[in-house]
Design a protein around this motif. Structure first.
Motif, PDB file in Angstrom:
ATOM      1  N   LYS A  58       0.838  -1.208   0.000  1.00  0.00           N
ATOM      2  CA  LYS A  58       0.000   0.000   0.000  1.00  0.00           C
ATOM      3  C   LYS A  58       0.870   1.253   0.000  1.00  0.00           C
ATOM      4  O   LYS A  58       2.045   1.214   0.378  1.00  0.00           O
ATOM      5  CB  LYS A  58      -0.862   0.009   1.272  1.00  0.00           C
ATOM      6  N   ILE A  59       0.249   2.371  -0.353  1.00  0.00           N
ATOM      7  CA  ILE A  59       0.983   3.632  -0.340  1.00  0.00           C
ATOM      8  C   ILE A  59       0.996   4.168   1.091  1.00  0.00           C
ATOM      9  O   ILE A  59      -0.047   4.308   1.737  1.00  0.00           O
ATOM     10  CB  ILE A  59       0.313   4.635  -1.301  1.00  0.00           C
ATOM     11  N   LEU A  60       2.208   4.437   1.564  1.00  0.00           N
ATOM     12  CA  LEU A  60       2.364   4.896   2.956  1.00  0.00           C
ATOM     13  C   LEU A  60       2.465   6.416   3.013  1.00  0.00           C
ATOM     14  O   LEU A  60       2.015   7.061   3.948  1.00  0.00           O
ATOM     15  CB  LEU A  60       3.644   4.267   3.532  1.00  0.00           C
ATOM     16  N   TRP A  61       3.106   6.972   1.980  1.00  0.00           N
ATOM     17  CA  TRP A  61       3.382   8.404   2.001  1.00  0.00           C
ATOM     18  C   TRP A  61       3.541   8.918   0.568  1.00  0.00           C
ATOM     19  O   TRP A  61       4.104   8.230  -0.277  1.00  0.00           O
ATOM     20  CB  TRP A  61       4.677   8.639   2.794  1.00  0.00           C
ATOM     21  N   VAL A  62       3.034  10.119   0.300  1.00  0.00           N
ATOM     22  CA  VAL A  62       3.218  10.775  -1.010  1.00  0.00           C
ATOM     23  C   VAL A  62       3.559  12.232  -0.752  1.00  0.00           C
ATOM     24  O   VAL A  62       2.941  12.862   0.107  1.00  0.00           O
ATOM     25  CB  VAL A  62       1.909  10.762  -1.846  1.00  0.00           C
ATOM     26  N   GLY A  66     -16.140   0.250  -9.973  1.00  0.00           N
ATOM     27  CA  GLY A  66     -16.433   0.373  -8.543  1.00  0.00           C
ATOM     28  C   GLY A  66     -15.211   0.219  -7.658  1.00  0.00           C
ATOM     29  O   GLY A  66     -15.310  -0.152  -6.496  1.00  0.00           O
ATOM     30  N   ARG A  67     -14.015   0.485  -8.209  1.00  0.00           N
ATOM     31  CA  ARG A  67     -12.791   0.281  -7.425  1.00  0.00           C
ATOM     32  C   ARG A  67     -12.049   1.584  -7.123  1.00  0.00           C
ATOM     33  O   ARG A  67     -10.850   1.583  -6.844  1.00  0.00           O
ATOM     34  CB  ARG A  67     -11.854  -0.682  -8.154  1.00  0.00           C
ATOM     35  N   GLU A  68     -12.750   2.712  -7.222  1.00  0.00           N
ATOM     36  CA  GLU A  68     -12.062   3.998  -7.093  1.00  0.00           C
ATOM     37  C   GLU A  68     -11.484   4.252  -5.701  1.00  0.00           C
ATOM     38  O   GLU A  68     -10.636   5.124  -5.529  1.00  0.00           O
ATOM     39  CB  GLU A  68     -12.982   5.142  -7.526  1.00  0.00           C
ATOM     40  N   LYS A  69     -11.896   3.474  -4.711  1.00  0.00           N
ATOM     41  CA  LYS A  69     -11.328   3.666  -3.373  1.00  0.00           C
ATOM     42  C   LYS A  69     -10.021   2.902  -3.203  1.00  0.00           C
ATOM     43  O   LYS A  69      -9.319   3.078  -2.214  1.00  0.00           O
ATOM     44  CB  LYS A  69     -12.327   3.219  -2.300  1.00  0.00           C
ATOM     45  N   LEU A  72      -2.923   8.004  -6.601  1.00  0.00           N
ATOM     46  CA  LEU A  72      -1.839   7.727  -5.650  1.00  0.00           C
ATOM     47  C   LEU A  72      -2.106   8.501  -4.370  1.00  0.00           C
ATOM     48  O   LEU A  72      -1.715   9.651  -4.230  1.00  0.00           O
ATOM     49  CB  LEU A  72      -0.480   8.108  -6.257  1.00  0.00           C
ATOM     50  N   ASP A  73      -2.807   7.867  -3.465  1.00  0.00           N
ATOM     51  CA  ASP A  73      -3.135   8.461  -2.178  1.00  0.00           C
ATOM     52  C   ASP A  73      -2.755   7.472  -1.087  1.00  0.00           C
ATOM     53  O   ASP A  73      -2.751   6.264  -1.331  1.00  0.00           O
ATOM     54  CB  ASP A  73      -4.658   8.702  -2.099  1.00  0.00           C
ATOM     55  N   VAL A  74      -2.493   7.985   0.086  1.00  0.00           N
ATOM     56  CA  VAL A  74      -2.143   7.121   1.207  1.00  0.00           C
ATOM     57  C   VAL A  74      -3.247   6.069   1.414  1.00  0.00           C
ATOM     58  O   VAL A  74      -4.434   6.384   1.282  1.00  0.00           O
ATOM     59  CB  VAL A  74      -1.932   7.981   2.474  1.00  0.00           C
ATOM     60  N   ARG A  75      -2.825   4.846   1.657  1.00  0.00           N
ATOM     61  CA  ARG A  75      -3.696   3.673   1.877  1.00  0.00           C
ATOM     62  C   ARG A  75      -4.248   3.035   0.595  1.00  0.00           C
ATOM     63  O   ARG A  75      -4.899   2.001   0.647  1.00  0.00           O
ATOM     64  CB  ARG A  75      -4.850   3.958   2.850  1.00  0.00           C
ATOM     65  N   MET A  76      -3.997   3.647  -0.571  1.00  0.00           N
ATOM     66  CA  MET A  76      -4.444   2.998  -1.815  1.00  0.00           C
ATOM     67  C   MET A  76      -3.446   1.890  -2.154  1.00  0.00           C
ATOM     68  O   MET A  76      -2.319   1.875  -1.657  1.00  0.00           O
ATOM     69  CB  MET A  76      -4.468   3.996  -2.977  1.00  0.00           C
TER      70      MET A  76
END
Ligand code: NIG
Ligand code: FE
Length: 423
Positions: A44-48, A369-372, A377-381
């Motif tokens: 998962k993305i932790l930081w951007v 339906g997977r936009e979350k 590129l956002d944290v937790r994606m």
């Protein structure tokens, strides 16, 4: 008392990091961070943020790595929201006939078209289809694609449709590209039911949909809603049956003639209406109202030399989210190149490069339906990321027919490297 935070992967110094995050308001509309960096942990993305602001306490795990993206573009993994991934055979003979002037429908009428691929797919073994599907997934990945939607629809019998969906399941287990499976038993009427349409619809509704749902082989149910395939009433009945079994609706709508497909998509609450060359004004308004995503397929227009294009600008102006996809299939769009579809989307449908990028990321994610989870590129994606050897985002559709992908990260792991890459 510095506390080290272990991370698996850092990509830094990107000339442009396209986050597609709605939380970053910038002129481009793509949420660009110049000099951007991204840190990934456990898929998962932790930081951007900006490379200069990378937290000092980040320490790369011993199995992890740091990637330098100086001078390059980093963006979310591309999403191909409409493919017919699993099929046997090929139709280069029809390609040649079309050059000689025969139309797609004329060729279908002479025993070619979808039904010839149905024959080849029924004949193919599970392993043959799996190997063909694997090679197509490899090619998609090499173009930067990390998630696809994939339709059945070249089986058209209970047994053959299950075989195709099971091939997709096996491919999902072995391949890094994520697959959202769609049941498209209503692609056309198989030859054994040519004069018994009602019996085939009953088979779809009473046997195929329940079995597909029971085995959890599909997430969506699609219908080719077209004069020459399933009419409006038949399409509605099939999609409603799918819904009762938990299959989310999608529609091949208004591709070859105006037929009210877009209106039906809004009525049944479809995630997307796809093609839409002949969509009506009312259809566009209803899609906007019900937030149905338009999945446009310029490869099909190009490959069939169709001069009729979907009114993409009008859809965007009326508030419809527009996605672009390959429609990968042997008859109307034999390609795995989503970046090439972006170029065509710009030139044929008049999307701007910004809109073409949204079309294969955030909007494509929404159509599934997977936009979350994916598409920005956002944290937790999910850490699905592409590194492109281009100086700015406009280059992606502009410098066409070329492989700009340098590497692809899927769920935090580098799963593809271009052989010319220096990373
Ligand atoms: O999406 N529209 C229906 N199906 C495909 C074409 C299938 C074929 O020709 O094999 C499409 O364009
Ligand atoms: Fe299609």
């Amino acid at each position: 008392m510095s506390q080290l935070a272990q991370v698996d992967l850092i990509i830094k110094n990107a000339k442009e990091l396209l986050t597609l995050s709605p939380s970053i308001k910038d002129e481009s509309g793509l949420g660009i961070i110049p000099g951007g960096a991204i840190a990934i942990k456990e898929g998962k993305i932790l930081w951007v943020g900006k490379t200069a602001d990378l937290p000092k306490q980040f320490a790369i795990d011993s199995h992890g790595q740091e990637i330098d993206a100086t001078g390059k573009v980093v963006m979310p993994g591309l999403i191909d929201a409409h493919t017919h991934l699993v099929f046997g055979g090929s139709r280069e003979n029809e390609f040649e006939q079309r050059i000689q002037g025969f139309s797609y429908l004329e060729i279908a009428g002479k025993g070619g078209g979808i039904l010839s691929t149905v024959e080849a797919t029924r004949r193919a073994s599970f392993e043959e289809l799996r190997s063909l599907g694997r090679r197509r997934l490899d090619r998609l990945l090499s173009k930067g694609v990390t998630t696809i939607e994939a339709k059945s629809g070249y089986g058209l019998s209970l047994e053959a449709e299950l075989k195709i969906l099971q091939v997709m399941r096996a491919l999902q287990e072995e391949h890094p590209v994520d697959i959202a499976p769609t049941f498209l038993g209503a692609h056309t009427f198989p030859k054994e039911f040519k004069d018994e349409r009602r019996r085939y619809i009953d088979l779809l509704i009473k046997e195929m949909i329940p079995k597909v749902a029971e085995e959890r082989l599909a997430e969506f149910c699609d219908v080719f809603c077209e004069e020459k395939a399933f009419n409006l009433e038949e399409s509605r009945e099939i999609l409603e049956a799918g819904k009762r079994y938990g299959l989310k609706p999608k529609i091949h709508a208004d591709q070859l003639s105006p037929g009210g497909g877009a209106e039906l998509a809004a009525e049944v609450g479809a995630y997307s209406a796809d093609h839409l060359e002949y969509v009506s004004q009312r259809g566009i308004e209803r899609m906007a109202e019900k937030e149905v995503t338009a999945v446009l397929l310029p490869g099909a227009s190009f490959f069939l030399s169709m001069k009729k294009y979907p009114p993409a600008r009008e859809m965007i102006e009326k508030g419809v989210a527009v996605a672009l996809s390959t429609d990968l299939n042997p008859g109307s769009s034999m390609t795995e190149s989503l970046p090439l579809m972006m170029t065509m989307g710009c030139l044929f449908f008049k999307l701007t490069p910004k809109e073409a990028i949204q079309a294969v990321t955030v909007h494509a994610a929404r159509s599934m339906g997977r936009e979350k989870e994916i598409g920005s590129l956002d944290v937790r994606m999910k850490a699905d990321v592409v590194l492109l050897d281009i100086p700015n985002y406009r280059y992606l559709p502009y410098h066409f027919g070329i492989d700009h992908v340098e590497l692809v990260v899927k769920k935090g792991r580098v799963v593809y490297r271009n052989k010319y890459s220096h990373q």
